[in-house]
Write a protein that holds these residues in place. Structure first.
Motif, PDB file in Angstrom:
ATOM      1  N   UNK A  17      18.957  22.635   0.293  1.00 60.15           N
ATOM      2  CA  UNK A  17      17.719  21.858   0.370  1.00 60.15           C
ATOM      3  C   UNK A  17      17.495  20.920  -0.813  1.00 60.15           C
ATOM      4  N   UNK A  18      18.189  21.136  -1.920  1.00 58.70           N
ATOM      5  CA  UNK A  18      18.036  20.243  -3.081  1.00 58.70           C
ATOM      6  C   UNK A  18      18.897  18.985  -2.968  1.00 58.70           C
ATOM      7  N   UNK A  19      19.766  18.936  -1.957  1.00 52.40           N
ATOM      8  CA  UNK A  19      20.650  17.784  -1.698  1.00 52.40           C
ATOM      9  C   UNK A  19      21.574  17.452  -2.858  1.00 52.40           C
ATOM     10  N   UNK A  20      21.952  18.456  -3.634  1.00 51.78           N
ATOM     11  CA  UNK A  20      22.913  18.257  -4.724  1.00 51.78           C
ATOM     12  C   UNK A  20      24.281  18.730  -4.228  1.00 51.78           C
ATOM     13  N   UNK A  21      25.220  17.821  -4.032  1.00 48.12           N
ATOM     14  CA  UNK A  21      26.536  18.208  -3.531  1.00 48.12           C
ATOM     15  C   UNK A  21      27.396  18.853  -4.625  1.00 48.12           C
ATOM     16  N   UNK A  22      28.324  19.681  -4.204  1.00 49.31           N
ATOM     17  CA  UNK A  22      29.229  20.360  -5.134  1.00 49.31           C
ATOM     18  C   UNK A  22      30.053  19.352  -5.920  1.00 49.31           C
ATOM     19  N   UNK A  23      30.408  18.263  -5.289  1.00 51.47           N
ATOM     20  CA  UNK A  23      31.218  17.242  -5.978  1.00 51.47           C
ATOM     21  C   UNK A  23      30.493  16.706  -7.210  1.00 51.47           C
ATOM     22  N   UNK A  24      29.186  16.470  -7.087  1.00 49.13           N
ATOM     23  CA  UNK A  24      28.407  15.978  -8.221  1.00 49.13           C
ATOM     24  C   UNK A  24      28.395  16.999  -9.358  1.00 49.13           C
ATOM     25  N   UNK A  25      28.203  18.259  -9.017  1.00 49.69           N
ATOM     26  CA  UNK A  25      28.206  19.305 -10.043  1.00 49.69           C
ATOM     27  C   UNK A  25      29.563  19.409 -10.728  1.00 49.69           C
ATOM     28  N   UNK A  26      30.632  19.302  -9.931  1.00 48.35           N
ATOM     29  CA  UNK A  26      31.975  19.409 -10.501  1.00 48.35           C
ATOM     30  C   UNK A  26      32.307  18.228 -11.410  1.00 48.35           C
ATOM     31  N   UNK A  27      31.918  17.020 -10.988  1.00 49.06           N
ATOM     32  CA  UNK A  27      32.235  15.825 -11.775  1.00 49.06           C
ATOM     33  C   UNK A  27      31.424  15.749 -13.059  1.00 49.06           C
ATOM     34  N   UNK A  28      30.270  16.390 -13.102  1.00 47.70           N
ATOM     35  CA  UNK A  28      29.414  16.354 -14.290  1.00 47.70           C
ATOM     36  C   UNK A  28      29.370  17.704 -14.996  1.00 47.70           C
ATOM     37  N   UNK A  29      30.312  18.560 -14.728  1.00 47.61           N
ATOM     38  CA  UNK A  29      30.297  19.932 -15.251  1.00 47.61           C
ATOM     39  C   UNK A  29      30.198  19.985 -16.782  1.00 47.61           C
ATOM     40  N   UNK A  30      30.923  19.129 -17.466  1.00 43.77           N
ATOM     41  CA  UNK A  30      30.900  19.149 -18.934  1.00 43.77           C
ATOM     42  C   UNK A  30      29.508  18.822 -19.478  1.00 43.77           C
ATOM     43  N   UNK A  31      28.818  17.898 -18.824  1.00 46.14           N
ATOM     44  CA  UNK A  31      27.501  17.483 -19.304  1.00 46.14           C
ATOM     45  C   UNK A  31      26.387  18.400 -18.805  1.00 46.14           C
ATOM     46  N   UNK A  32      26.535  18.944 -17.618  1.00 49.99           N
ATOM     47  CA  UNK A  32      25.437  19.691 -16.998  1.00 49.99           C
ATOM     48  C   UNK A  32      25.444  21.182 -17.348  1.00 49.99           C
ATOM     49  N   UNK A  33      26.570  21.698 -17.793  1.00 47.23           N
ATOM     50  CA  UNK A  33      26.665  23.135 -18.076  1.00 47.23           C
ATOM     51  C   UNK A  33      25.704  23.601 -19.177  1.00 47.23           C
ATOM     52  N   UNK A  34      25.607  22.944 -20.334  1.00 50.33           N
ATOM     53  CA  UNK A  34      24.680  23.434 -21.366  1.00 50.33           C
ATOM     54  C   UNK A  34      23.209  23.465 -20.922  1.00 50.33           C
ATOM     55  N   UNK A  35      22.675  22.393 -20.286  1.00 52.03           N
ATOM     56  CA  UNK A  35      21.281  22.487 -19.845  1.00 52.03           C
ATOM     57  C   UNK A  35      21.077  23.523 -18.738  1.00 52.03           C
ATOM     58  N   UNK A  36      22.058  23.649 -17.843  1.00 54.00           N
ATOM     59  CA  UNK A  36      21.944  24.670 -16.800  1.00 54.00           C
ATOM     60  C   UNK A  36      21.933  26.064 -17.403  1.00 54.00           C
ATOM     61  N   UNK A  72      22.076  27.342   1.084  1.00 51.10           N
ATOM     62  CA  UNK A  72      21.319  27.576  -0.139  1.00 51.10           C
ATOM     63  C   UNK A  72      21.637  26.511  -1.187  1.00 51.10           C
ATOM     64  N   UNK A  73      20.779  26.398  -2.159  1.00 54.33           N
ATOM     65  CA  UNK A  73      20.990  25.501  -3.287  1.00 54.33           C
ATOM     66  C   UNK A  73      22.237  25.950  -4.058  1.00 54.33           C
ATOM     67  N   UNK A  74      23.114  25.009  -4.367  1.00 51.37           N
ATOM     68  CA  UNK A  74      24.335  25.353  -5.100  1.00 51.37           C
ATOM     69  C   UNK A  74      24.028  25.828  -6.519  1.00 51.37           C
ATOM     70  N   UNK A  75      22.961  25.287  -7.109  1.00 47.39           N
ATOM     71  CA  UNK A  75      22.600  25.712  -8.463  1.00 47.39           C
ATOM     72  C   UNK A  75      22.183  27.171  -8.474  1.00 47.39           C
ATOM     73  N   UNK A  76      21.470  27.606  -7.435  1.00 49.50           N
ATOM     74  CA  UNK A  76      21.090  29.028  -7.372  1.00 49.50           C
ATOM     75  C   UNK A  76      22.320  29.898  -7.160  1.00 49.50           C
ATOM     76  N   UNK A  77      23.311  29.373  -6.440  1.00 49.10           N
ATOM     77  CA  UNK A  77      24.564  30.128  -6.258  1.00 49.10           C
ATOM     78  C   UNK A  77      25.311  30.270  -7.580  1.00 49.10           C
ATOM     79  N   UNK A  78      25.277  29.223  -8.392  1.00 50.01           N
ATOM     80  CA  UNK A  78      25.958  29.275  -9.687  1.00 50.01           C
ATOM     81  C   UNK A  78      25.333  30.348 -10.571  1.00 50.01           C
ATOM     82  N   UNK A  79      23.998  30.464 -10.510  1.00 54.23           N
ATOM     83  CA  UNK A  79      23.308  31.499 -11.270  1.00 54.23           C
ATOM     84  C   UNK A  79      23.802  32.859 -10.853  1.00 54.23           C
TER      85      UNK A  79
END
Length: 84
Positions: A15-34, A77-84
């Motif tokens: 439902x958050x419309x965040x694709x896995x590809x976006x998370x993977x391509x920005x993993x280095x930048x998004x991991x610390x804030x997540x 489900x939201x991919x970010x919640x799955x990562x948690x």
């Protein structure tokens, strides 16, 4: 970061419309804030309500497609919640 890199890019987004590809391509930048967000959420004991939402879609199991009984629900489900 390993969990993000192992996400399947072919899976549907939630439902958050965040694709896995976006998370993977920005993993280095998004991991610390997540990580900070996850730690804060776990420390406070509250999950964001958006992470509890799901898009439910019917998937055909078998038989004739005109019968509702031949479908099963899938929760996207939201991919970010799955990562948690």
């Amino acid at each position: 970061m390993a969990v993000i890199m192992n996400l399947d890019s072919n899976k549907a987004q939630g439902p958050d419309n965040i694709p896995a590809r976006l998370l993977k391509e920005t993993a280095m930048q998004i991991t610390p804030p997540l990580c900070a967000l996850f730690n804060k959420s776990l420390h406070v004991g509250v999950l964001p309500s958006v992470w509890k939402l799901a898009n439910v879609v019917p998937v055909h199991k078998h038989g004739e497609k005109t019968y509702v009984e031949n479908y099963r629900p899938i929760s996207l489900l939201s991919l970010i919640s799955k990562v948690l």
